[in-house]
Design a protein around this motif. Structure first.
Motif, PDB file in Angstrom:
ATOM      1  N   TYR A  32       7.980  46.202  30.129  1.00 23.53           N
ATOM      2  CA  TYR A  32       7.029  45.897  31.194  1.00 23.53           C
ATOM      3  C   TYR A  32       7.741  45.585  32.499  1.00 23.53           C
ATOM      4  N   THR A  33       7.277  46.218  33.555  1.00 23.17           N
ATOM      5  CA  THR A  33       7.647  45.804  34.906  1.00 23.17           C
ATOM      6  C   THR A  33       6.827  44.563  35.237  1.00 23.17           C
ATOM      7  N   ILE A  34       7.465  43.572  35.856  1.00 25.89           N
ATOM      8  CA  ILE A  34       6.790  42.312  36.162  1.00 25.89           C
ATOM      9  C   ILE A  34       6.742  42.103  37.669  1.00 25.89           C
ATOM     10  N   ALA A  50       8.786  42.065  42.700  1.00 25.54           N
ATOM     11  CA  ALA A  50       8.674  42.699  41.398  1.00 25.54           C
ATOM     12  C   ALA A  50      10.062  43.059  40.894  1.00 25.54           C
ATOM     13  N   ALA A  97       2.350  39.195  36.839  1.00 26.78           N
ATOM     14  CA  ALA A  97       1.565  40.298  36.295  1.00 26.78           C
ATOM     15  C   ALA A  97       2.505  41.312  35.659  1.00 26.78           C
ATOM     16  N   ALA A  98       1.978  42.065  34.705  1.00 23.62           N
ATOM     17  CA  ALA A  98       2.796  43.035  33.973  1.00 23.62           C
ATOM     18  C   ALA A  98       2.158  44.407  33.986  1.00 23.62           C
ATOM     19  N   ARG A  99       3.006  45.419  34.118  1.00 19.89           N
ATOM     20  CA  ARG A  99       2.543  46.796  33.969  1.00 19.89           C
ATOM     21  C   ARG A  99       3.544  47.521  33.079  1.00 19.89           C
ATOM     22  N   LYS A 108      -1.692  45.615  43.375  1.00 24.85           N
ATOM     23  CA  LYS A 108      -2.109  44.747  42.268  1.00 24.85           C
ATOM     24  C   LYS A 108      -2.954  45.488  41.237  1.00 24.85           C
ATOM     25  N   GLN A 110      -2.354  48.190  39.887  1.00 26.63           N
ATOM     26  CA  GLN A 110      -1.517  48.911  38.936  1.00 26.63           C
ATOM     27  C   GLN A 110      -0.970  48.007  37.846  1.00 26.63           C
ATOM     28  N   TYR A 111      -1.333  46.738  37.878  1.00 27.76           N
ATOM     29  CA  TYR A 111      -0.888  45.798  36.859  1.00 27.76           C
ATOM     30  C   TYR A 111      -2.020  45.536  35.874  1.00 27.76           C
ATOM     31  N   ASP A 112      -1.659  45.497  34.605  1.00 25.76           N
ATOM     32  CA  ASP A 112      -2.671  45.423  33.557  1.00 25.76           C
ATOM     33  C   ASP A 112      -2.906  44.019  33.021  1.00 25.76           C
ATOM     34  N   TRP A 114      -2.322  39.673  33.523  1.00 21.31           N
ATOM     35  CA  TRP A 114      -2.114  38.622  34.515  1.00 21.31           C
ATOM     36  C   TRP A 114      -2.052  37.264  33.841  1.00 21.31           C
TER      37      TRP A 114
END
Length: 124
Positions: A32-34, A50, A97-99, A108, A110-112, A114
Motif C-alpha cells: 500500500y502507498t500511504i 505520501a 490513507a492507503a491505496r 484523496k 484515489q485512496y481506499d 482512511w
C-alpha cells in the motif's frame, strides 16, 4: 483490506515539532502507498505527503516541503510524519490513507482506506 490508526497529535507552540504515526493492520502493508492529508472545519481535505510501497519515493505539498518528512517502516506496519517548524496554519485534523500499489497521489479520491484522524494544534 487494511485498517489505519493515527497517533501522535497534540498541542505545540509555533516552531515546535511533532511526529505522527499511522499504524496499519494486516500482512500486506508493504503493498500500500500511504498518504497523509489534513482538514480544517469548512475546508476540503488537503494533501500533505505520501510515500510509495517501498519507501523509496516520497511526495510533499509545497506548503510543507522542507519542514515535514514522511517515512515508513514496513517491518512495523507503520508510517511516520515528522513535522518540524510548525506554524499555526498547520493546525488541522491529520488523516492517513492507503491505496493499493500506485505512486503517491495528492488526490484523496484515489485512496481506499482512511484512519479516524488525529488533531494537531499549533499555538501562536
Amino acid at each position: 483490506q487494511v485498517q489505519l490508526v493515527e497517533s501522535g497529535g497534540g498541542l505545540v507552540q509555533t516552531g515546535g515539532s511533532l511526529r505522527l504515526s499511522c499504524a496499519a493492520s494486516g500482512r500486506t502493508f508493504s503493498t500500500y502507498t500511504i498518504g497523509w492529508f489534513r482538514q480544517t472545519p469548512g475546508k476540503e481535505r488537503e494533501f500533505v505527503a505520501a510515500v510509495n510501497c517501498s519507501g523509496g519515493a516520497t511526495y510533499y505539498a509545497d506548503s510543507v516541503k522542507g519542514r515535514f518528512t514522511i517515512s515508513r517502516d514496513n517491518a512495523k506496519n507503520t508510517v511516520y510524519l515528522q513535522m518540524n517548524s510548525l506554524k499555526p496554519e498547520d493546525t488541522a485534523v491529520y488523516y492517513c490513507a492507503a491505496r493499493k500499489w500506485g505512486s503517491g497521489s495528492a488526490n484523496k479520491d484515489q485512496y481506499d482506506y482512511w484512519g479516524q484522524g488525529t488533531q494537531v494544534t499549533v499555538s501562536s
